[in-house]
Design a protein around this motif. Structure first.
Motif, PDB file in Angstrom:
ATOM      1  N   GLU A 164       0.869  -1.164   0.000  1.00  0.00           N
ATOM      2  CA  GLU A 164       0.000   0.000   0.000  1.00  0.00           C
ATOM      3  C   GLU A 164       0.909   1.217   0.000  1.00  0.00           C
ATOM      4  OE1 GLU A 164      -3.340   0.081  -0.091  1.00  0.00           O
ATOM      5  OE2 GLU A 164      -3.443  -2.107  -0.134  1.00  0.00           O
ATOM      6  N   LYS A 165       0.413   2.345  -0.477  1.00  0.00           N
ATOM      7  CA  LYS A 165       1.234   3.547  -0.589  1.00  0.00           C
ATOM      8  C   LYS A 165       1.809   3.960   0.774  1.00  0.00           C
ATOM      9  CE  LYS A 165       1.161   8.041  -2.864  1.00  0.00           C
ATOM     10  NZ  LYS A 165       0.323   8.996  -3.613  1.00  0.00           N
ATOM     11  N   LYS A 166       0.980   3.973   1.807  1.00  0.00           N
ATOM     12  CA  LYS A 166       1.454   4.389   3.142  1.00  0.00           C
ATOM     13  C   LYS A 166       2.493   3.416   3.693  1.00  0.00           C
ATOM     14  CE  LYS A 166      -2.282   2.070   5.438  1.00  0.00           C
ATOM     15  NZ  LYS A 166      -3.369   2.013   6.317  1.00  0.00           N
ATOM     16  N   ASP A 167       2.350   2.124   3.402  1.00  0.00           N
ATOM     17  CA  ASP A 167       3.315   1.130   3.880  1.00  0.00           C
ATOM     18  C   ASP A 167       4.670   1.282   3.186  1.00  0.00           C
ATOM     19  OD1 ASP A 167       1.380   0.051   5.574  1.00  0.00           O
ATOM     20  OD2 ASP A 167       0.703  -1.375   4.051  1.00  0.00           O
ATOM     21  N   LEU A 168       4.643   1.578   1.891  1.00  0.00           N
ATOM     22  CA  LEU A 168       5.892   1.789   1.174  1.00  0.00           C
ATOM     23  C   LEU A 168       6.593   3.050   1.691  1.00  0.00           C
ATOM     24  CD1 LEU A 168       7.865   0.878  -0.984  1.00  0.00           C
ATOM     25  CD2 LEU A 168       6.501   2.123  -2.674  1.00  0.00           C
ATOM     26  N   GLN A 169       5.808   4.085   1.947  1.00  0.00           N
ATOM     27  CA  GLN A 169       6.368   5.327   2.487  1.00  0.00           C
ATOM     28  C   GLN A 169       7.065   5.064   3.827  1.00  0.00           C
ATOM     29  OE1 GLN A 169       6.247   8.592   1.145  1.00  0.00           O
ATOM     30  NE2 GLN A 169       7.666   9.003   2.788  1.00  0.00           N
TER      31      GLN A 169
ATOM     32  N   ASN B 113      14.717   9.553   2.421  1.00  0.00           N
ATOM     33  CA  ASN B 113      13.652  10.536   2.298  1.00  0.00           C
ATOM     34  C   ASN B 113      13.018  10.363   0.929  1.00  0.00           C
ATOM     35  OD1 ASN B 113      13.978  11.891   4.788  1.00  0.00           O
ATOM     36  ND2 ASN B 113      15.683  13.063   3.940  1.00  0.00           N
ATOM     37  N   THR B 114      11.712  10.351   0.898  1.00  0.00           N
ATOM     38  CA  THR B 114      10.991  10.194  -0.361  1.00  0.00           C
ATOM     39  C   THR B 114      10.856  11.546  -1.028  1.00  0.00           C
ATOM     40  OG1 THR B 114       9.739   8.370   0.588  1.00  0.00           O
ATOM     41  CG2 THR B 114       8.879   9.331  -1.431  1.00  0.00           C
ATOM     42  N   SER B 115      11.345  11.658  -2.259  1.00  0.00           N
ATOM     43  CA  SER B 115      11.156  12.903  -3.005  1.00  0.00           C
ATOM     44  C   SER B 115       9.974  12.781  -3.975  1.00  0.00           C
ATOM     45  CB  SER B 115      12.426  13.290  -3.752  1.00  0.00           C
ATOM     46  OG  SER B 115      12.835  12.273  -4.618  1.00  0.00           O
ATOM     47  N   PHE B 116       9.576  11.545  -4.270  1.00  0.00           N
ATOM     48  CA  PHE B 116       8.437  11.332  -5.161  1.00  0.00           C
ATOM     49  C   PHE B 116       7.864   9.942  -4.903  1.00  0.00           C
ATOM     50  CE2 PHE B 116       6.464  10.046  -9.174  1.00  0.00           C
ATOM     51  CZ  PHE B 116       5.676  11.153  -9.442  1.00  0.00           C
ATOM     52  N   LEU B 117       6.556   9.864  -4.777  1.00  0.00           N
ATOM     53  CA  LEU B 117       5.874   8.573  -4.605  1.00  0.00           C
ATOM     54  C   LEU B 117       4.496   8.695  -5.228  1.00  0.00           C
ATOM     55  CD1 LEU B 117       5.693   5.699  -3.383  1.00  0.00           C
ATOM     56  CD2 LEU B 117       4.933   6.770  -1.262  1.00  0.00           C
ATOM     57  N   SER B 118       4.204   7.827  -6.177  1.00  0.00           N
ATOM     58  CA  SER B 118       2.927   7.911  -6.872  1.00  0.00           C
ATOM     59  C   SER B 118       2.501   6.534  -7.375  1.00  0.00           C
ATOM     60  CB  SER B 118       3.056   8.858  -8.078  1.00  0.00           C
ATOM     61  OG  SER B 118       1.837   8.907  -8.795  1.00  0.00           O
ATOM     62  N   PHE B 119       1.199   6.391  -7.524  1.00  0.00           N
ATOM     63  CA  PHE B 119       0.670   5.223  -8.221  1.00  0.00           C
ATOM     64  C   PHE B 119       0.909   5.414  -9.711  1.00  0.00           C
ATOM     65  CE2 PHE B 119      -2.003   4.837  -4.415  1.00  0.00           C
ATOM     66  CZ  PHE B 119      -1.824   3.494  -4.145  1.00  0.00           C
ATOM     67  N   ARG B 120       0.959   4.294 -10.430  1.00  0.00           N
ATOM     68  CA  ARG B 120       1.075   4.288 -11.892  1.00  0.00           C
ATOM     69  C   ARG B 120      -0.043   3.430 -12.462  1.00  0.00           C
ATOM     70  NH1 ARG B 120       4.802   1.861 -14.710  1.00  0.00           N
ATOM     71  NH2 ARG B 120       4.433   3.242 -16.440  1.00  0.00           N
TER      72      ARG B 120
ATOM     73  N   ILE C 170      -1.422  15.193 -12.430  1.00  0.00           N
ATOM     74  CA  ILE C 170      -2.383  14.288 -11.802  1.00  0.00           C
ATOM     75  C   ILE C 170      -1.677  13.547 -10.670  1.00  0.00           C
ATOM     76  CG2 ILE C 170      -3.797  13.995 -13.878  1.00  0.00           C
ATOM     77  CD1 ILE C 170      -2.502  11.211 -14.232  1.00  0.00           C
ATOM     78  N   ASN C 171      -2.460  13.147  -9.678  1.00  0.00           N
ATOM     79  CA  ASN C 171      -1.955  12.348  -8.556  1.00  0.00           C
ATOM     80  C   ASN C 171      -2.959  11.215  -8.342  1.00  0.00           C
ATOM     81  OD1 ASN C 171      -0.702  11.341  -6.328  1.00  0.00           O
ATOM     82  ND2 ASN C 171      -1.300  13.000  -4.967  1.00  0.00           N
ATOM     83  N   PRO C 172      -2.782  10.112  -9.060  1.00  0.00           N
ATOM     84  CA  PRO C 172      -3.778   9.031  -9.008  1.00  0.00           C
ATOM     85  C   PRO C 172      -3.936   8.454  -7.601  1.00  0.00           C
ATOM     86  CG  PRO C 172      -2.098   8.591 -10.686  1.00  0.00           C
ATOM     87  CD  PRO C 172      -1.653   9.778  -9.918  1.00  0.00           C
ATOM     88  N   PRO C 173      -5.169   8.228  -7.158  1.00  0.00           N
ATOM     89  CA  PRO C 173      -5.416   7.643  -5.836  1.00  0.00           C
ATOM     90  C   PRO C 173      -5.262   6.117  -5.807  1.00  0.00           C
ATOM     91  CG  PRO C 173      -7.495   8.180  -6.883  1.00  0.00           C
ATOM     92  CD  PRO C 173      -6.404   8.660  -7.811  1.00  0.00           C
ATOM     93  N   PHE C 174      -5.082   5.508  -6.974  1.00  0.00           N
ATOM     94  CA  PHE C 174      -4.897   4.060  -7.077  1.00  0.00           C
ATOM     95  C   PHE C 174      -4.170   3.776  -8.384  1.00  0.00           C
ATOM     96  CE2 PHE C 174      -8.927   5.147  -8.994  1.00  0.00           C
ATOM     97  CZ  PHE C 174      -8.865   4.499 -10.209  1.00  0.00           C
ATOM     98  N   GLY C 175      -3.742   2.542  -8.555  1.00  0.00           N
ATOM     99  CA  GLY C 175      -3.075   2.146  -9.782  1.00  0.00           C
ATOM    100  C   GLY C 175      -2.540   0.736  -9.672  1.00  0.00           C
TER     101      GLY C 175
ATOM    102  N   LEU D 229       3.273   1.117  -7.791  1.00  0.00           N
ATOM    103  CA  LEU D 229       3.762   2.303  -7.098  1.00  0.00           C
ATOM    104  C   LEU D 229       5.155   2.603  -7.614  1.00  0.00           C
ATOM    105  CD1 LEU D 229       2.699   1.545  -3.431  1.00  0.00           C
ATOM    106  CD2 LEU D 229       2.031   3.548  -4.758  1.00  0.00           C
ATOM    107  N   PHE D 230       5.471   3.874  -7.721  1.00  0.00           N
ATOM    108  CA  PHE D 230       6.782   4.306  -8.170  1.00  0.00           C
ATOM    109  C   PHE D 230       7.310   5.309  -7.163  1.00  0.00           C
ATOM    110  CE2 PHE D 230       9.489   7.258 -10.518  1.00  0.00           C
ATOM    111  CZ  PHE D 230      10.395   6.370 -11.061  1.00  0.00           C
ATOM    112  N   ALA D 231       8.551   5.106  -6.726  1.00  0.00           N
ATOM    113  CA  ALA D 231       9.135   6.020  -5.740  1.00  0.00           C
ATOM    114  C   ALA D 231      10.533   6.443  -6.153  1.00  0.00           C
ATOM    115  CB  ALA D 231       9.203   5.335  -4.376  1.00  0.00           C
ATOM    116  N   ILE D 232      10.858   7.678  -5.797  1.00  0.00           N
ATOM    117  CA  ILE D 232      12.225   8.169  -5.888  1.00  0.00           C
ATOM    118  C   ILE D 232      12.599   8.589  -4.480  1.00  0.00           C
ATOM    119  CG2 ILE D 232      13.779   9.923  -6.831  1.00  0.00           C
ATOM    120  CD1 ILE D 232      11.875  10.079  -9.255  1.00  0.00           C
ATOM    121  N   ALA D 233      13.684   8.032  -3.975  1.00  0.00           N
ATOM    122  CA  ALA D 233      14.085   8.320  -2.598  1.00  0.00           C
ATOM    123  C   ALA D 233      15.581   8.601  -2.571  1.00  0.00           C
ATOM    124  CB  ALA D 233      13.753   7.141  -1.694  1.00  0.00           C
TER     125      ALA D 233
END
Length: 104
Positions: A16-21, A30-37, A89-94, A97-101
């Motif tokens: 889940e997004k919060k768990d990955l964060q 530190n997460t600089s970008f985290l989004s669903f794809r 856009i900031n998708p609420p689901f997908g 997940l893609f992150a840049i940290a």
């Protein structure tokens, strides 16, 4: 959506997004970008995977039977990715997940 497809790719879990964060932060980043794809194909893949699970069919791809959709879906996901990168856009689901940290 963990399925046969994840297993065939060697995946062990989905986050889940919060768990990955939380995992990124607890690992000293530190997460600089985290989004669903891929939010637009999510409903279709969910449906295909439900059907495949019920019939116990195993495919190389969720869209194997609909290979004519590959190129249009590819183009569409390129547009989605560009909009996400621009933060239009900031998708609420997908599907993913893609992150840049960055290391703290």
């Amino acid at each position: 959506l963990f399925s046969y497809w994840d297993e065939s790719l060697g995946h062990f879990r989905r986050y889940e997004k919060k768990d990955l964060q939380k995992l990124i932060k607890s690992s000293g980043f530190n997460t600089s970008f985290l989004s669903f794809r891929l939010p637009t194909v999510y409903p279709f893949v969910r449906l295909f995977r439900k059907f495949s699970k019920e019939t116990k069919q195993r495919r190389k791809s969720d869209f194997e039977q609909f290979s004519f959709l590959n190129f249009p879906l590819y183009l569409f996901t390129r547009v989605e990715d560009a909009l996400i990168r621009r933060k239009s856009i900031n998708p609420p689901f997908g599907l993913s997940l893609f992150a840049i940290a960055k290391k703290k």
